[in-house]
Design a protein around this motif. Structure first.
Motif, PDB file in Angstrom:
ATOM      1  N   SER A 174     -10.905   4.778  -9.550  1.00 20.67           N
ATOM      2  CA  SER A 174     -11.395   5.089  -8.208  1.00 20.67           C
ATOM      3  C   SER A 174     -10.707   4.267  -7.129  1.00 20.67           C
ATOM      4  N   ASP A 175      -9.831   3.348  -7.536  1.00 21.64           N
ATOM      5  CA  ASP A 175      -9.125   2.509  -6.572  1.00 21.64           C
ATOM      6  C   ASP A 175      -7.894   3.228  -6.013  1.00 21.64           C
ATOM      7  N   THR A 176      -7.506   2.828  -4.821  1.00 24.89           N
ATOM      8  CA  THR A 176      -6.301   3.378  -4.199  1.00 24.89           C
ATOM      9  C   THR A 176      -5.081   2.569  -4.623  1.00 24.89           C
ATOM     10  N   GLY A 177      -3.986   3.266  -4.904  1.00 27.61           N
ATOM     11  CA  GLY A 177      -2.760   2.579  -5.273  1.00 27.61           C
ATOM     12  C   GLY A 177      -2.583   2.478  -6.772  1.00 27.61           C
TER      13      GLY A 177
ATOM     14  N   ASN B 125      -0.642  -2.755  -6.746  1.00 22.86           N
ATOM     15  CA  ASN B 125      -1.716  -3.164  -5.841  1.00 22.86           C
ATOM     16  C   ASN B 125      -2.687  -4.138  -6.491  1.00 22.86           C
TER      17      ASN B 125
ATOM     18  N   ASN C 127      -6.010   8.828  -6.212  1.00 20.48           N
ATOM     19  CA  ASN C 127      -5.358   8.073  -5.135  1.00 20.48           C
ATOM     20  C   ASN C 127      -4.266   7.136  -5.623  1.00 20.48           C
ATOM     21  N   GLY C 128      -3.692   7.409  -6.797  1.00 21.21           N
ATOM     22  CA  GLY C 128      -2.644   6.527  -7.303  1.00 21.21           C
ATOM     23  C   GLY C 128      -2.413   6.705  -8.784  1.00 21.21           C
TER      24      GLY C 128
ATOM     25  N   GLU D 157       0.820  -1.200   0.000  1.00 16.08           N
ATOM     26  CA  GLU D 157       0.000   0.000   0.000  1.00 16.08           C
ATOM     27  C   GLU D 157       0.860   1.259   0.000  1.00 16.08           C
TER      28      GLU D 157
END
Length: 310
Positions: A273-276, A81, A50-51, A25
């Motif tokens: 929309s995902d983190t990483g 990720n 977010n990434g 992360e």
């Protein structure tokens, strides 16, 4: 010999897994991008809130003469990720049996038809020249089977190849426990039905493209790999071999080709929309063709940088 209690071993394994996930992360998106870029494969990066998303443009059957560094892509995969790679069609034993029973629909022209019943005089003349050169008879074969024979046996484009990007990423992700997503798989039954129902004339464009690639000779194989490595996407897309691979079924079916492109576009857009870091390996033709994934993402407002694909 010291024995570790089962419960303690389990706790240790969970702790190690959590530590690995936590480290993942905290991976720096920029570092992962740089690592991936060092592989030499063409790719595009989309910054997200977010990434980041890394889109690797894959060609199938990369020649061994193509100087790229798959180990760098493997390293980037272990730091990502999540990854997205292509899916293979889902064929069941029943599908194979159906194909055997209906094999004539796939391998031969219908009834007593021959190639000249569908082709222009010029097209049949070109095919006859290739038949003479390679001592083969295509007169009763389906145009799709003739095209595959020209590309795989006469041009022999998929011989003496190196690793492709999907396999590199798939194996690295599995070993590093990086989550893997794929577009929805097409059922073998649906694909076979689609192919069986296609009119012979719908495969003439494929045959023409395969003839052009074979007539051009083996030099186009290395040229395609070298242009891919140089990020010259327009040159790859205009290579006779790449044109042939993108003209033949399933791309000759407009509905099926559109569904494949839309699946990829939606999955990549959702990943924003995902983190990483999301690393996606996408067939270059799906990415860079007119109205392909890159065009569609750009139309949705995603900033797409270099390399130029048009």
């Amino acid at each position: 010999m010291v024995r570790i209690p089962v419960f303690a071993a389990a706790i240790a394994a969970v702790s190690l897994g959590a530590a690995s996930a936590f480290a993942q992360e905290l991976s720096n998106p920029n570092e992962i991008v740089v690592t991936a870029q060092r592989s030499g494969a063409p790719m595009w990066t989309i910054d997200t809130p977010n990434g980041a998303i890394i889109l690797v443009g894959e060609i199938r059957a990369v020649p061994k003469s193509t100087l790229w560094q798959p180990d760098r892509l493997k390293e980037a995969t272990t730091e990502a990720n999540r990854v997205i790679i292509r899916a293979r069609p889902k064929f069941s034993p029943g599908d194979v049996f159906r194909m055997i029973l209906r094999g004539g629909r796939f391998t031969k022209l219908p009834d007593d038809k021959v190639a000249s019943d569908y082709l222009t005089v010029e097209q049949r003349k070109r095919l006859a020249a290739l038949e003479s050169e390679y001592d083969v008879d295509y007169d009763r074969r389906s145009f799709l089977m003739s095209s595959f024979d020209l590309l795989t046996r006469r041009l022999d484009f998929d011989d003496d190849t190196t690793k492709d990007a999907t396999e590199v990423v798939r194996k690295a992700a599995n070993r590093a426990d990086v989550p893997v997503s794929r577009p929805e798989r097409f059922r073998g039954e649906d694909l076979l039905d689609d192919l069986a129902e296609a009119e012979p004339a719908s495969h003439i464009a494929c045959l023409e493209a395969a003839m052009s690639a074979t007539e051009a000779g083996k030099d186009i194989i290395d040229a395609r790999g070298n242009d891919w490595r140089k990020f010259d996407i327009p040159a790859v897309m205009s290579n006779p071999l790449e044109i042939a691979l993108g003209t033949c079924w399933p791309w000759s079916d407009d509905d099926l080709g559109r569904e494949i492109r839309d699946q990829w576009t939606d999955m990549i857009a959702d990943a924003a929309s995902d983190t990483g870091v999301t690393l996606a390996v996408v067939p270059l033709r799906v990415l860079a063709e007119r109205d392909g994934v890159l065009d569609q993402l750009e139309a949705r407002g995603f900033p797409i940088g270099e390399p130029d694909w048009r």
